[in-house]
Design a protein around this motif. Structure first.
Motif, PDB file in Angstrom:
ATOM      1  N   ASP A  57       0.811  -1.223   0.000  1.00 12.02           N
ATOM      2  CA  ASP A  57       0.000   0.000   0.000  1.00 12.02           C
ATOM      3  C   ASP A  57       0.845   1.274   0.000  1.00 12.02           C
ATOM      4  N   GLY A  58       2.166   1.141   0.014  1.00 10.07           N
ATOM      5  CA  GLY A  58       3.044   2.306  -0.020  1.00 10.07           C
ATOM      6  C   GLY A  58       3.444   2.855   1.342  1.00 10.07           C
ATOM      7  N   ASP A  59       2.991   2.196   2.426  1.00 10.91           N
ATOM      8  CA  ASP A  59       3.442   2.605   3.752  1.00 10.91           C
ATOM      9  C   ASP A  59       4.865   2.106   3.979  1.00 10.91           C
ATOM     10  N   VAL A  60       5.511   2.634   5.011  1.00  8.43           N
ATOM     11  CA  VAL A  60       6.874   2.236   5.350  1.00  8.43           C
ATOM     12  C   VAL A  60       6.841   1.422   6.648  1.00  8.43           C
ATOM     13  N   VAL A  61       7.564   0.311   6.657  1.00  5.25           N
ATOM     14  CA  VAL A  61       7.717  -0.493   7.872  1.00  5.25           C
ATOM     15  C   VAL A  61       8.879   0.100   8.651  1.00  5.25           C
ATOM     16  N   VAL A  62       8.625   0.502   9.889  1.00  2.82           N
ATOM     17  CA  VAL A  62       9.664   1.054  10.753  1.00  2.82           C
ATOM     18  C   VAL A  62       9.741   0.221  12.025  1.00  2.82           C
TER      19      VAL A  62
END
Length: 185
Positions: A57-62
């Motif tokens: 979905d274009g989110d970033v895993v942090v």
């Protein structure tokens, strides 16, 4: 780099002054270009990978991880050492992402390679962008890691960095490089 460069130091003696899991401290006796003899200590460690992981979905895993040296939780990108059994740097990036976050990437691409502290360490950091990351299971943390993973929007991560909410230099460098130069996609 040529050893006969007029700026090069001559190493007269070298020994491990301190060794622990993850890194060694070397002590060297050196001769400077002007003939002065002195000593120099530095940290040596295996190469590492840092991953900027984007979900489908274009989110970033942090991650959020306790950092004992600064006595607080640090928010940033997954980072870890290259292991001898890793086939290549891409395999290291895939493995570290899964171990620290429980996410797997469909693909990774090299972003840049830097020496983040070459005045005091021989560290080499390889940055990768991971695409289409999906949660696939549990984290496989090392015995000395306490990490929580989550997702955020890329814009929210940039805003957090801009507002001095992220102190991890590896994360700031990776996001800044990606923002400036992008990647192959």
């Amino acid at each position: 780099m040529a050893e006969d460069d007029p700026l090069a130091w001559e190493t007269l003696d070298s020994e491990v002054a301190y060794s622990c899991p993850g890194f060694d401290i070397y002590h060297e006796d050196v001769r400077l270009p002007n003939g002065t003899k002195t000593d120099f200590d530095y940290l040596t460690e295996p190469e590492s990978v840092a991953i900027l992981p984007f979900t489908e979905d274009g989110d970033v895993v942090v991650i959020e991880e306790w950092r004992q040296a600064v006595s607080r939780i640090s928010r940033g990108l997954p980072v870890g050492g290259v292991e001898p059994e890793d086939e290549n740097l891409e395999a290291s990036a895939h493995r570290e992402l899964t171990e620290e976050t429980g996410y797997e990437a469909d693909r990774v691409s090299h972003l840049t390679t830097v020496e983040p502290a070459n005045g005091i360490a021989d560290s080499v950091m390889h940055y990768f962008v991971a695409r289409d990351c999906v949660p696939t299971g549990e984290q496989e943390l090392d015995h000395n890691e306490s990490i929580r993973s989550m997702t955020t929007t890329y814009d929210a991560l940039k805003e957090e960095i801009t507002a001095d909410g992220v102190y991890d230099g590896r994360t700031i460098l990776g996001v800044s490089y990606y923002e400036t130069f992008g990647s192959d996609e």
